[in-house]
Design a protein around this motif. Structure first.
Motif, PDB file in Angstrom:
ATOM      1  N   ALA A   1      62.275 -47.081  49.947  1.00 48.10           N
ATOM      2  CA  ALA A   1      62.822 -45.911  50.634  1.00 48.10           C
ATOM      3  C   ALA A   1      61.860 -44.725  50.554  1.00 48.10           C
ATOM      4  CB  ALA A   1      64.174 -45.539  50.019  1.00 48.10           C
ATOM      5  N   LEU A   2      61.261 -44.507  49.389  1.00 46.85           N
ATOM      6  CA  LEU A   2      60.319 -43.395  49.246  1.00 46.85           C
ATOM      7  C   LEU A   2      59.066 -43.632  50.088  1.00 46.85           C
ATOM      8  CD1 LEU A   2      59.466 -40.757  47.986  1.00 46.85           C
ATOM      9  CD2 LEU A   2      58.677 -42.013  45.963  1.00 46.85           C
ATOM     10  N   ALA A   3      58.576 -44.866  50.125  1.00 43.86           N
ATOM     11  CA  ALA A   3      57.403 -45.174  50.942  1.00 43.86           C
ATOM     12  C   ALA A   3      57.685 -44.899  52.421  1.00 43.86           C
ATOM     13  CB  ALA A   3      56.984 -46.631  50.738  1.00 43.86           C
ATOM     14  N   ASN A   4      58.875 -45.292  52.891  1.00 41.88           N
ATOM     15  CA  ASN A   4      59.243 -45.037  54.288  1.00 41.88           C
ATOM     16  C   ASN A   4      59.337 -43.536  54.561  1.00 41.88           C
ATOM     17  OD1 ASN A   4      59.375 -47.773  54.816  1.00 41.88           O
ATOM     18  ND2 ASN A   4      61.570 -47.921  54.423  1.00 41.88           N
ATOM     19  N   GLU A   5      59.906 -42.801  53.610  1.00 41.11           N
ATOM     20  CA  GLU A   5      60.043 -41.348  53.794  1.00 41.11           C
ATOM     21  C   GLU A   5      58.680 -40.675  53.891  1.00 41.11           C
ATOM     22  OE1 GLU A   5      61.515 -37.441  51.212  1.00 41.11           O
ATOM     23  OE2 GLU A   5      62.092 -39.474  50.570  1.00 41.11           O
ATOM     24  N   LEU A   6      57.776 -41.031  52.986  1.00 38.11           N
ATOM     25  CA  LEU A   6      56.454 -40.413  53.005  1.00 38.11           C
ATOM     26  C   LEU A   6      55.672 -40.811  54.247  1.00 38.11           C
ATOM     27  CD1 LEU A   6      55.403 -40.870  49.251  1.00 38.11           C
ATOM     28  CD2 LEU A   6      56.326 -38.829  50.357  1.00 38.11           C
ATOM     29  N   SER A   7      55.795 -42.062  54.656  1.00 46.71           N
ATOM     30  CA  SER A   7      55.090 -42.525  55.849  1.00 46.71           C
ATOM     31  C   SER A   7      55.544 -41.777  57.087  1.00 46.71           C
ATOM     32  CB  SER A   7      55.305 -44.033  56.015  1.00 46.71           C
ATOM     33  OG  SER A   7      54.658 -44.501  57.171  1.00 46.71           O
ATOM     34  N   THR A   8      56.832 -41.436  57.127  1.00 41.99           N
ATOM     35  CA  THR A   8      57.401 -40.759  58.298  1.00 41.99           C
ATOM     36  C   THR A   8      57.097 -39.266  58.291  1.00 41.99           C
ATOM     37  OG1 THR A   8      59.194 -42.378  58.367  1.00 41.99           O
ATOM     38  CG2 THR A   8      59.523 -40.326  59.579  1.00 41.99           C
ATOM     39  N   GLN A   9      57.194 -38.627  57.119  1.00 38.43           N
ATOM     40  CA  GLN A   9      57.159 -37.169  57.052  1.00 38.43           C
ATOM     41  C   GLN A   9      55.813 -36.578  56.647  1.00 38.43           C
ATOM     42  OE1 GLN A   9      60.525 -35.400  55.043  1.00 38.43           O
ATOM     43  NE2 GLN A   9      61.844 -37.140  55.477  1.00 38.43           N
ATOM     44  N   ALA A  10      54.974 -37.347  55.955  1.00 38.27           N
ATOM     45  CA  ALA A  10      53.669 -36.820  55.550  1.00 38.27           C
ATOM     46  C   ALA A  10      52.705 -36.957  56.720  1.00 38.27           C
ATOM     47  CB  ALA A  10      53.158 -37.582  54.327  1.00 38.27           C
ATOM     48  N   ARG A  11      52.445 -35.852  57.413  1.00 38.34           N
ATOM     49  CA  ARG A  11      51.621 -35.889  58.627  1.00 38.34           C
ATOM     50  C   ARG A  11      50.495 -34.873  58.542  1.00 38.34           C
ATOM     51  NH1 ARG A  11      54.189 -39.011  62.598  1.00 38.34           N
ATOM     52  NH2 ARG A  11      52.031 -39.036  63.348  1.00 38.34           N
ATOM     53  N   LEU A  12      49.390 -35.197  59.212  1.00 44.11           N
ATOM     54  CA  LEU A  12      48.313 -34.230  59.386  1.00 44.11           C
ATOM     55  C   LEU A  12      48.757 -33.144  60.350  1.00 44.11           C
ATOM     56  CD1 LEU A  12      45.341 -36.727  59.713  1.00 44.11           C
ATOM     57  CD2 LEU A  12      45.635 -35.090  57.861  1.00 44.11           C
ATOM     58  N   ALA A  13      48.051 -32.012  60.314  1.00 38.24           N
ATOM     59  CA  ALA A  13      48.383 -30.916  61.227  1.00 38.24           C
ATOM     60  C   ALA A  13      48.245 -31.367  62.679  1.00 38.24           C
ATOM     61  CB  ALA A  13      47.473 -29.721  60.957  1.00 38.24           C
ATOM     62  N   ALA A  14      48.964 -30.706  63.568  1.00 33.83           N
ATOM     63  CA  ALA A  14      49.029 -31.141  64.973  1.00 33.83           C
ATOM     64  C   ALA A  14      47.661 -31.200  65.630  1.00 33.83           C
ATOM     65  CB  ALA A  14      49.942 -30.192  65.749  1.00 33.83           C
ATOM     66  N   ARG A  15      46.749 -30.333  65.225  1.00 37.86           N
ATOM     67  CA  ARG A  15      45.432 -30.321  65.883  1.00 37.86           C
ATOM     68  C   ARG A  15      44.600 -31.548  65.544  1.00 37.86           C
ATOM     69  NH1 ARG A  15      45.159 -26.727  61.641  1.00 37.86           N
ATOM     70  NH2 ARG A  15      43.309 -26.760  60.286  1.00 37.86           N
ATOM     71  N   ALA A  16      45.082 -32.385  64.608  1.00 32.80           N
ATOM     72  CA  ALA A  16      44.355 -33.603  64.238  1.00 32.80           C
ATOM     73  C   ALA A  16      44.822 -34.820  65.026  1.00 32.80           C
ATOM     74  CB  ALA A  16      44.518 -33.872  62.744  1.00 32.80           C
ATOM     75  N   ALA A  17      45.690 -34.645  66.013  1.00 35.90           N
ATOM     76  CA  ALA A  17      46.266 -35.785  66.728  1.00 35.90           C
ATOM     77  C   ALA A  17      45.246 -36.350  67.709  1.00 35.90           C
ATOM     78  CB  ALA A  17      47.531 -35.364  67.469  1.00 35.90           C
ATOM     79  N   VAL A  18      44.301 -37.121  67.170  1.00 30.07           N
ATOM     80  CA  VAL A  18      43.262 -37.716  68.010  1.00 30.07           C
ATOM     81  C   VAL A  18      43.648 -39.128  68.439  1.00 30.07           C
ATOM     82  CG1 VAL A  18      41.432 -36.355  67.001  1.00 30.07           C
ATOM     83  CG2 VAL A  18      42.047 -38.532  65.962  1.00 30.07           C
TER      84      VAL A  18
END
Length: 705
Positions: free
Chosen positions: A384-401
């Protein structure tokens, strides 16, 4: 590039394998070297040296098939930094000494002088270790300098290298601070032209300190800088003696005082610097290296793991370890630049720390990787923690390459309870799972039907094991390991059987799973070790040259008391350590290399021999031979099945046998089931064979005709 090794490997030039064995026996007795490679000529010496790192070259100049003059000429032409020692007959010593010295040989040793050989090799290996240590320190220095430049870049500081008052290299940010369009413009400007005249005297003293032979100091100055447009700004200058292209110089870091400081400020904030105020020298302080609230490097993570484990390697607080890898960051750095990539990583680290809050300990262990330890998590909680971090831990929007719907990080986790291996192995396990490799210590979950069967029968089997341990109803059986090279030692592999309630002998595979789950495996290992050493003692007293191979379970090598138990048993039955070979399975070694490496070093100290079973399953088995000081490798039994009719297996077996021979390790082929395989094994140069074709496991030690 040669493959680096933790252990010294010698290159011996001789046409006689027996002579190489004799030399290695002399050096091994003095504990100078364990690994070697033998070549019959110096024809391809350059290629051999390029493939692998060697600590020393021994040339048997007395070998009639070796032309010593050609070897020395080849060595001189290569200009290799691997030292060479020439071994010569006493009557040829004077004639060859001058040639050897002109070719750059480090020493020339008489053939019948083993003491001189040991002293000479000991000196060269000490130099080799010093070179290894120096290279490691140089790499650490390079990494520290790299990290320093990263911190200064992110904090708005400029970096320059100065010699005799002239710039020889500057960073783009340094040029921007002074209003120059490019670093090339700054290179044409003397340093003093960029600093207010009131500080010139202090700067001249700094420049004198960078001269060769002058005591090295690190100084921090508060100065006033002058831009191209004649405007000025206060700054702090950190001056460090350095080198550029091998020449002494000063490395300057200039941090405007209205920006975040590049160095940790003193306890009281410095007063503003007036344009004409004299420079004030202050004591140098370390460059700040904060990582958004979490530690950096493996050391903090290892320390946290150790805090969960006692001296017996028992886990006092079960925990889950996660490895979090930012998969997109290298694309970001490629497309948007290093500085932006590093800035985004710091932002990601801060957001990850905020997301985890007080639930666990977060450590940044590499440029794109984080380690996380959370106490008292089961499989469902970790998932459950791995799924939460995978979903919510994101780079800043300007990194969406890339595809914004894809996760920015990969996460692998590993649960630790009961007895733990070395912290490095635990971290490696989580990392392997993160990058998609199956961890060797994992076992597949049983099916529902299997679970029902196990639940109904395991309790009975566990009681049978307890009774067997108390009433000596475990039995050793033996399978001979037969030499193809005329070895007169009686080698046997020890297997374990359990006498059940109906007096049937159960194979180890029938009860080992239960023993591991019920915590009985260590008692079984200790019983096996003591019983085997007792057998060795009895057989040696009757004149048999017996040596036994014992396979240890994963739990046993994690227990620091295992070696103490072996020592006690050896002492009790007056048995030498080299009559006992401790064997580990390759799939277990791969997942626990740090733990087994320490154990192997300890076993070598008590003279026990060490073997790896199921050898050859990994893509690069030579890495194990480089990392561990081994005596034997037992190849996977699958290689011997249908060997006579399978050319691919023959080629693979030849490669593994040759590889073992290069590291002075004996090869054993197990699972031999037919006579035709023996011809192939003999041709491949295999040292020993084992299998049911030769003899099935037996409760007696007699080899059946």
């Amino acid at each position: 590039m040669p493959t680096p090794s933790q252990h010294p490997t010698l290159l011996i030039i001789t046409s006689e394998t027996s002579e190489a064995e004799r030399l290695m026996a002399t050096l091994r007795e003095a504990r100078l070297a364990e690994h070697n490679r033998v070549i019959p000529t110096a024809e391809h010496l350059d290629k051999v040296i390029a493939e692998r790192e060697f600590a020393l070259i021994l040339c048997c100049g007395y070998d009639p098939d070796i032309e010593a003059d050609k070897v020395l000429a080849t060595y001189k032409r290569l200009k290799s930094d691997v030292p060479l020692i020439l071994l010569a007959d006493p009557e040829q010593w004077d004639a060859q000494a001058a040639k050897a010295r002109r070719a750059g040989a480090r020493d020339i040793v008489r053939r019948a002088d083993p003491e001189h050989l040991r002293l000479s090799v000991a000196r060269e290996l000490a130099d080799w270790r010093a070179r290894q240590a120096s290279a490691a320190l140089s790499e650490r220095l390079r990494q520290c300098e790299h990290n320093t430049l990263r911190v200064t870049e992110l904090s708005g500081a400029g970096v320059a290298f100065v010699q005799d008052g002239l710039h020889i290299d500057v960073s783009p940010l340094y040029a921007q601070l002074f209003g120059h369009a490019s670093p090339e413009d700054t290179l044409a400007t003397p340093l003093l032209d960029l600093i207010a005249p009131a500080h010139h005297a202090a700067l001249r003293e700094l420049l004198k300190a960078s001269a060769p032979g002058v005591s090295k100091t690190v100084t921090v100055l508060d100065i006033t800088c002058q831009r191209l447009d004649a405007s000025s700004f206060p700054a702090r200058l950190l001056a460090t003696p350095s080198e550029f292209d091998g020449e002494a110089c000063l490395r300057l870091i200039i941090q405007p005082l209205n920006a975040a400081p590049a160095v940790a400020p003193p306890t009281s904030a410095p007063a503003p610097v007036a344009p004409n105020a004299p420079a004030v020298a202050t004591e140098a302080t370390p460059i700040a290296s904060s990582d958004s609230g979490c530690g950096y490097g493996l050391a903090p993570l290892i320390a946290e793991i150790e805090s969960h484990i006692d001296a017996q390697r028992l886990v006092t607080r079960p925990f889950a370890i996660f490895f979090i890898r930012v998969v997109k960051i290298h694309d970001v750095m490629r497309d948007m630049g290093l500085s932006i990539g590093l800035e985004l990583l710091d932002e990601f680290s801060l957001s990850l720390r905020t997301l985890i809050a007080e639930r666990g300990t977060l450590v940044r262990v590499s440029e794109d990787g984080f380690g996380l330890i959370v106490d008292h998590l089961d499989e469902l909680g970790a998932q459950a923690l791995a799924n939460e971090l995978s979903t919510q831990a994101r780079l800043a929007a300007r990194a969406a390459v890339q595809d914004a719907t894809a996760a920015d990080c990969q996460i692998g986790y590993f649960l630790v309870s009961d007895r733990a291996s070395a912290p490095e192995d635990i971290i490696n396990a989580a990392h392997r799972l993160c990058i998609g490799h199956r961890y060797a210590g994992q076992t597949p979950a049983p099916s529902t039907a299997d679970a029902q069967v196990t639940e109904s029968s395991e309790e009975t089997l566990a009681r049978t094991l307890d009774y067997a341990l108390q009433h000596d109803q475990l039995k050793l059986v033996y399978q001979p390991i037969i030499s193809l090279m005329g070895d007169n030692q009686e080698n046997y592999s020890v297997l374990l059987r359990l006498l059940d309630e109906e007096e049937h002998l159960l194979d180890a595979a029938d009860f080992f799973g239960t023993a591991i789950r019920r915590g009985q495996i260590e008692k079984i290992d200790k019983w096996t070790i003591r019983a085997a050493i007792d057998v060795i003692s009895q057989q040696r007293r009757t004149g048999h040259n017996l040596s036994l191979f014992i396979n240890l379970s994963e739990d046993a090598f994690r227990n620091p008391d295992t070696v103490l138990w072996i020592c006690d048993c050896l002492r009790e039955f007056d048995v030498r350590g080299n009559w006992l070979t401790i064997q580990f399975q390759e799939e277990v070694v791969i997942g626990n290399l740090a733990s087994i490496g320490k154990l192997v070093e300890t076993l070598r100290k008590i003279k026990c021999r060490v073997a790896i079973g199921h050898f050859g399953a990994t893509e690069r088995p030579e890495m194990l031979l480089q990392a561990l000081a081994l005596d034997f490798v037992l190849l996977r039994p699958e290689l011997a099945q249908g060997l006579a009719d399978d050319s691919a297996k023959q080629q693979r077996l030849l490669q593994l046998a040759t590889l073992a021979r290069e590291f002075n390790v004996k090869s054993v082929v197990t699972g031999v089931e037919d006579a035709r395989a023996l011809t192939v094994l003999w041709t491949a140069g295999v040292d020993y064979v084992q299998g049911n074709f030769l003899q099935r496991p037996s409760t007696t030690l007699a080899v059946q005709a």
